[in-house]
Design a protein around this motif. Structure first.
Motif, mmCIF file in Angstrom:
data_model
loop_
_atom_site.group_PDB
_atom_site.id
_atom_site.type_symbol
_atom_site.label_atom_id
_atom_site.label_comp_id
_atom_site.label_asym_id
_atom_site.label_seq_id
_atom_site.Cartn_x
_atom_site.Cartn_y
_atom_site.Cartn_z
ATOM 1 N N PHE A 72 32.670 35.272 44.188
ATOM 2 C CA PHE A 72 32.789 36.653 43.667
ATOM 3 C C PHE A 72 33.364 36.581 42.253
ATOM 4 O O PHE A 72 34.113 37.440 41.826
ATOM 5 C CB PHE A 72 33.704 37.446 44.610
ATOM 6 N N ASN A 73 33.007 35.546 41.510
ATOM 7 C CA ASN A 73 33.573 35.310 40.181
ATOM 8 C C ASN A 73 32.578 35.724 39.088
ATOM 9 O O ASN A 73 31.585 35.042 38.869
ATOM 10 C CB ASN A 73 33.953 33.831 40.029
ATOM 11 N N PRO A 74 32.862 36.807 38.400
ATOM 12 C CA PRO A 74 31.935 37.275 37.350
ATOM 13 C C PRO A 74 32.279 36.626 36.011
ATOM 14 O O PRO A 74 32.689 37.297 35.062
ATOM 15 C CB PRO A 74 32.218 38.780 37.333
ATOM 16 N N CYS A 75 32.098 35.302 35.915
ATOM 17 C CA CYS A 75 32.700 34.549 34.806
ATOM 18 C C CYS A 75 32.248 34.995 33.419
ATOM 19 O O CYS A 75 33.067 35.088 32.507
ATOM 20 C CB CYS A 75 32.446 33.064 34.997
ATOM 21 N N ILE A 76 30.961 35.247 33.255
ATOM 22 C CA ILE A 76 30.497 35.594 31.896
ATOM 23 C C ILE A 76 31.108 36.927 31.467
ATOM 24 O O ILE A 76 31.678 37.046 30.381
ATOM 25 C CB ILE A 76 28.950 35.620 31.847
ATOM 26 N N ASP A 77 31.055 37.919 32.336
ATOM 27 C CA ASP A 77 31.630 39.230 31.986
ATOM 28 C C ASP A 77 33.148 39.140 31.838
ATOM 29 O O ASP A 77 33.742 39.846 31.020
ATOM 30 C CB ASP A 77 31.258 40.258 33.053
ATOM 31 N N CYS A 78 33.759 38.297 32.646
ATOM 32 C CA CYS A 78 35.216 38.120 32.574
ATOM 33 C C CYS A 78 35.603 37.594 31.200
ATOM 34 O O CYS A 78 36.521 38.112 30.554
ATOM 35 C CB CYS A 78 35.648 37.161 33.688
ATOM 36 N N LYS A 79 34.873 36.578 30.722
ATOM 37 C CA LYS A 79 35.157 36.004 29.392
ATOM 38 C C LYS A 79 34.892 37.040 28.296
ATOM 39 O O LYS A 79 35.682 37.172 27.355
ATOM 40 C CB LYS A 79 34.266 34.780 29.149
ATOM 41 N N ILE A 80 33.772 37.756 28.431
ATOM 42 C CA ILE A 80 33.455 38.780 27.423
ATOM 43 C C ILE A 80 34.581 39.814 27.379
ATOM 44 O O ILE A 80 35.034 40.222 26.310
ATOM 45 C CB ILE A 80 32.099 39.458 27.740
ATOM 46 N N GLY A 81 35.053 40.212 28.557
ATOM 47 C CA GLY A 81 36.118 41.215 28.618
ATOM 48 C C GLY A 81 37.405 40.719 27.967
ATOM 49 O O GLY A 81 38.061 41.447 27.217
ATOM 50 N N MET A 82 37.765 39.463 28.246
ATOM 51 C CA MET A 82 39.002 38.920 27.652
ATOM 52 C C MET A 82 38.871 38.844 26.133
ATOM 53 O O MET A 82 39.787 39.220 25.395
ATOM 54 C CB MET A 82 39.277 37.506 28.188
ATOM 55 N N LEU A 83 37.731 38.342 25.677
ATOM 56 C CA LEU A 83 37.563 38.178 24.228
ATOM 57 C C LEU A 83 37.456 39.532 23.527
ATOM 58 O O LEU A 83 37.940 39.698 22.411
ATOM 59 C CB LEU A 83 36.330 37.309 23.942
ATOM 60 N N ASP B 88 40.921 46.422 33.576
ATOM 61 C CA ASP B 88 39.617 46.037 32.987
ATOM 62 C C ASP B 88 38.824 45.228 34.015
ATOM 63 O O ASP B 88 37.626 45.395 34.184
ATOM 64 C CB ASP B 88 39.789 45.122 31.763
ATOM 65 N N PHE B 89 39.542 44.328 34.682
ATOM 66 C CA PHE B 89 38.854 43.390 35.561
ATOM 67 C C PHE B 89 38.302 44.079 36.819
ATOM 68 O O PHE B 89 37.268 43.674 37.351
ATOM 69 C CB PHE B 89 39.805 42.241 35.921
ATOM 70 N N ILE B 90 38.985 45.106 37.287
ATOM 71 C CA ILE B 90 38.470 45.839 38.454
ATOM 72 C C ILE B 90 37.108 46.453 38.109
ATOM 73 O O ILE B 90 36.153 46.384 38.893
ATOM 74 C CB ILE B 90 39.483 46.913 38.907
ATOM 75 N N PHE C 27 44.284 37.997 40.861
ATOM 76 C CA PHE C 27 43.468 36.853 41.322
ATOM 77 C C PHE C 27 43.665 35.600 40.485
ATOM 78 O O PHE C 27 43.341 34.502 40.889
ATOM 79 C CB PHE C 27 41.977 37.220 41.303
ATOM 80 N N PHE C 28 44.082 35.765 39.285
ATOM 81 C CA PHE C 28 44.445 34.605 38.450
ATOM 82 C C PHE C 28 45.635 35.047 37.615
ATOM 83 O O PHE C 28 45.632 36.097 37.001
ATOM 84 C CB PHE C 28 43.280 34.104 37.588
ATOM 85 N N GLY C 29 46.673 34.255 37.678
ATOM 86 C CA GLY C 29 47.871 34.618 36.921
ATOM 87 C C GLY C 29 48.765 35.596 37.654
ATOM 88 O O GLY C 29 49.512 36.346 37.026
ATOM 89 N N GLY D 42 42.791 27.841 38.819
ATOM 90 C CA GLY D 42 43.262 28.565 39.988
ATOM 91 C C GLY D 42 42.796 29.997 40.134
ATOM 92 O O GLY D 42 43.573 30.849 40.542
ATOM 93 N N CYS D 43 41.540 30.272 39.797
ATOM 94 C CA CYS D 43 41.030 31.629 40.020
ATOM 95 C C CYS D 43 40.596 31.760 41.484
ATOM 96 O O CYS D 43 39.702 31.062 41.950
ATOM 97 C CB CYS D 43 39.848 31.897 39.096
ATOM 98 N N MET D 44 41.255 32.682 42.186
ATOM 99 C CA MET D 44 40.981 32.876 43.619
ATOM 100 C C MET D 44 39.525 33.205 43.914
ATOM 101 O O MET D 44 39.027 32.943 44.999
ATOM 102 C CB MET D 44 41.782 34.077 44.126
ATOM 103 N N LEU D 45 38.875 33.843 42.953
ATOM 104 C CA LEU D 45 37.523 34.344 43.212
ATOM 105 C C LEU D 45 36.483 33.233 43.255
ATOM 106 O O LEU D 45 35.329 33.475 43.591
ATOM 107 C CB LEU D 45 37.150 35.375 42.139
ATOM 108 N N THR D 46 36.909 32.025 42.917
ATOM 109 C CA THR D 46 35.966 30.907 43.009
ATOM 110 C C THR D 46 36.071 30.202 44.372
ATOM 111 O O THR D 46 35.402 29.207 44.598
ATOM 112 C CB THR D 46 36.228 29.868 41.891
ATOM 113 N N TYR D 47 36.921 30.723 45.244
ATOM 114 C CA TYR D 47 37.076 30.146 46.589
ATOM 115 C C TYR D 47 36.471 31.095 47.615
ATOM 116 O O TYR D 47 36.725 32.310 47.583
ATOM 117 C CB TYR D 47 38.550 29.910 46.916
HETATM 118 S S1 SF4 Z 1 36.867 31.613 37.077
HETATM 119 FE FE1 SF4 Z 1 37.790 32.178 35.092
HETATM 120 S S2 SF4 Z 1 36.151 33.200 33.970
HETATM 121 FE FE2 SF4 Z 1 35.545 33.135 36.118
HETATM 122 S S3 SF4 Z 1 36.233 35.116 36.965
HETATM 123 FE FE3 SF4 Z 1 37.870 33.625 37.348
HETATM 124 S S4 SF4 Z 1 39.245 33.787 35.587
HETATM 125 FE FE4 SF4 Z 1 37.340 34.808 35.009
#
Ligand code: SF4
Length: 354
Positions: free
Chosen positions: A94-105, A78-80, A46-48, A205-210
């Protein structure tokens, strides 16, 4: 990794690198202090997606454009897990941004020792995004990633408590910035200072924000619940038009040559590739029940979107790999209503649900 003695600290850090302006200038800013920065590019379908499908090309491209050589981290599994049940919920779509950032960090934290780095930086800016860049969310992200005191956001660090690397003199706090809000003027000025000829878009360009893409992905997760989809199932939400041939069988149909090329790289177990023989047309991928009924529908849809549309007695080729499509079958002409009925009605559904 951090000891009380600055002289023992590796002058090296890891960076969350998104390819966006903020992460680029954050990296340059810290590198300017004589600290080696290792950029980590977290990638999922979904991104990258390009970083996963064509990593060498991706790395070379970023080096040429920004002088940055990212390390690609495949974050899909991890992201699934995160997408299925994010502790801090979803953003607008469908963008879980806070958990996504926590997971990456968190993942970056686990790499600190292996990469002999002392701390982590990220290009976040206080107040820039409504969900994950509020002060309270940024505090939670730092705490829950296990990086308390070891995470520096160089662009807004002056609004944040002093970190351990700053306190110990490894990082010069005076050289860090105090940006807040959505403006990009300072970052653009910095980009010029660092000689960037091209200023990338901030969105990342994160698809989940569209809405439309988010709907497709949400639909796939619902289809597999209470289990989880495999990465190969989710790749069919990334490219092409999406059809559901029955409850368990999805078909993606490339919309252009570029998508045909990228879909040909999706050589996952369980995929069935189809195309029309002797006529230009899309590459299609089916996953699910590959019986004669679904193969017929898939071939008919494939025919519908190619140059042989409307012609009878046209054959489709199919097989389990894009280079080994050795089976052939007649592609039936399907009524427009049949095709429309099978298309995952993204726009209407997103209007209702997003
Ligand atoms: S917009 Fe960024 S932080 Fe939010 S889910 Fe997508 S990649 Fe992760």
């Amino acid at each position: 990794m951090v000891s009380d003695d600055e002289s023992t600290l590796p002058r090296r850090c890891l960076a969350l690198y998104s390819g966006g302006l903020d992460s680029i200038v954050s990296i340059k800013l810290v590198a300017e202090m004589g600290i080696e920065v290792i950029p980590l590019y977290f990638a999922t379908p979904f991104f990258g997606s390009q970083a996963l499908l064509q990593p060498q090309k991706f790395i070379a491209d970023h080096f040429k454009r920004y002088g940055i050589q990212p390390h690609v981290v495949d974050y899909t599994q991890d992201f699934i897990q995160i997408l299925a049940d994010p502790r801090h919920g979803y953003g607008k779509h469908f963008n879980p941004c806070i958990d996504c950032k926590i997971g990456m960090l968190s993942r970056a934290r686990t790499l600190l020792d292996e990469m002999r780095a002392s701390f982590v930086i990220s290009g976040e800016v206080l107040g820039q995004r409504p969900m994950s860049q509020r002060r309270d969310a940024m505090n939670v992200i730092e705490r829950d990633s296990g990086l308390k005191g070891l995470l520096i956001r160089p662009l807004c660090a002056r609004h944040m408590p002093e970190s351990i690397p700053e306190r110990m003199g490894l990082v010069n706090r005076q050289a860090l910035l105090g940006i807040a809000g959505r403006g990009r003027t300072i970052q653009e000025r910095l980009a010029l200072r660092y000689g960037l000829s091209e200023i990338p878009n901030p969105a990342g360009g994160c698809m989940l924000t569209y809405a439309q893409s988010a709907y497709k992905v949400r639909h796939t997760f619902a289809r597999f619940a209470p289990g989880l989809p495999e990465p190969a199932d989710l790749w069919l939400d990334v490219f092409g038009r999406k059809f559901m041939l029955d409850d368990r069988t999805a078909l993606a149909v490339a919309r252009n040559e570029h998508e045909c090329d990228l879909m040909a790289l999706l050589n996952h177990t369980g995929n069935i590739f189809l195309k029309i023989i002797d006529h230009p047309g899309p590459l299609c991928i089916m996953r699910g029940e590959a019986g004669p009924v679904n193969l017929g529908l898939a071939a008919g849809i494939c025919l519908h979107y190619g140059k042989a549309r409307g012609r009878s007695a046209v054959k489709a080729l199919w097989g389990r790999s894009p280079t080994e499509m050795q089976n052939s079958m007649e592609a039936p002409i399907l009524a427009e209503d049949t095709i429309r009925g099978l298309l995952l009605d993204v726009q209407a559904a997103s209007g209702r649900k997003e």
